[in-house]
Motif scaffolding. Structure first.
Motif, mmCIF file in Angstrom:
data_model
loop_
_atom_site.group_PDB
_atom_site.id
_atom_site.type_symbol
_atom_site.label_atom_id
_atom_site.label_comp_id
_atom_site.label_asym_id
_atom_site.label_seq_id
_atom_site.Cartn_x
_atom_site.Cartn_y
_atom_site.Cartn_z
ATOM 1 N N VAL A 95 0.862 -1.171 0.000
ATOM 2 C CA VAL A 95 0.000 0.000 0.000
ATOM 3 C C VAL A 95 0.901 1.224 0.000
ATOM 4 C CG1 VAL A 95 -1.808 1.238 1.234
ATOM 5 C CG2 VAL A 95 -1.749 -1.269 1.298
ATOM 6 N N PHE A 96 0.778 2.030 -1.050
ATOM 7 C CA PHE A 96 1.566 3.245 -1.155
ATOM 8 C C PHE A 96 0.720 4.402 -0.649
ATOM 9 C CE2 PHE A 96 3.169 0.398 -4.445
ATOM 10 C CZ PHE A 96 4.525 0.409 -4.146
ATOM 11 N N LEU A 97 1.204 5.064 0.384
ATOM 12 C CA LEU A 97 0.506 6.208 0.959
ATOM 13 C C LEU A 97 1.204 7.466 0.478
ATOM 14 C CD1 LEU A 97 0.214 4.807 4.585
ATOM 15 C CD2 LEU A 97 -1.509 4.730 2.789
ATOM 16 N N SER A 98 0.456 8.341 -0.176
ATOM 17 C CA SER A 98 1.091 9.521 -0.746
ATOM 18 C C SER A 98 1.436 10.571 0.297
ATOM 19 C CB SER A 98 0.207 10.131 -1.834
ATOM 20 O OG SER A 98 -1.033 10.502 -1.281
ATOM 21 N N ASN A 99 0.619 10.673 1.327
ATOM 22 C CA ASN A 99 0.892 11.658 2.358
ATOM 23 C C ASN A 99 0.217 11.174 3.625
ATOM 24 O OD1 ASN A 99 1.153 13.842 4.047
ATOM 25 N ND2 ASN A 99 0.711 15.346 2.457
ATOM 26 N N GLU A 100 0.997 10.777 4.608
ATOM 27 C CA GLU A 100 0.421 10.206 5.825
ATOM 28 C C GLU A 100 -0.519 11.157 6.542
ATOM 29 O OE1 GLU A 100 2.355 6.984 8.480
ATOM 30 O OE2 GLU A 100 3.919 8.340 7.794
#
Length: 156
Positions: free
Chosen positions: A140-145
């Motif tokens: 899972v790639f999170l662009s901005n936590e």
């Protein structure tokens, strides 16, 4: 007498170290996780292959789509990048759930130079031979936590 005890102690330590060094990578779920992390950090397809089930599936998000890859495709890509060392990233792992036959681990990868994070949910199963093997990886790639945290907070 003290010399004899010291020799026995050193012999015991040597035998223990040899036995642990000879442990195969699939003997425990912890060694599987360590091999997974090391294969990522050093682009070592041989280490990943040693702990992957033949029918393992890698699932990840790309924008609004879900992408699935077979183990052979991931190994082929990793082989092309063999020897590339990941730099400027921190990796940590946590066991989410654990039974005698199934373990779910979360491997977090945070790059110092990028805004975002990658979470890997690694499913490890014990096969009929008693070996622990990775059967599924959900990246899972999170662009901005901070945006993710805001969404979770507003949905409650």
């Amino acid at each position: 007498m003290k010399l004899k005890a010291l020799v026995i102690l050193l012999l015991g330590i040597t035998i223990t170290n040899y036995a642990m060094a000879a442990e195969k990578p699939t003997a425990s779920h912890k060694s599987v996780i360590n091999y997974y992390i090391d294969s990522y950090m050093n682009s070592d397809y041989k280490k990943l292959k040693a702990v992957l089930s033949d029918d393992a599936i890698f699932t990840s998000n790309r924008d609004v789509r879900v992408i699935k890859h077979k183990a052979s495709e991931i190994l082929s890509q990793l082989k092309k990048n063999e020897g590339v060392v990941q730099r400027d990233c921190n990796i940590s792992s946590t066991i989410i759930s654990e039974t005698d036959a199934l373990v779910i681990a979360r491997v977090d990868i945070n790059y110092e130079l990028f805004d975002g994070a990658q979470q890997n949910f690694v499913v490890i199963e014990k096969n009929n031979d008693g070996d622990w093997k990775i059967t599924n990886v959900y990246k899972v790639f999170l662009s901005n936590e901070s945006e993710v945290k805001k969404l979770v907070a507003t949905s409650r």
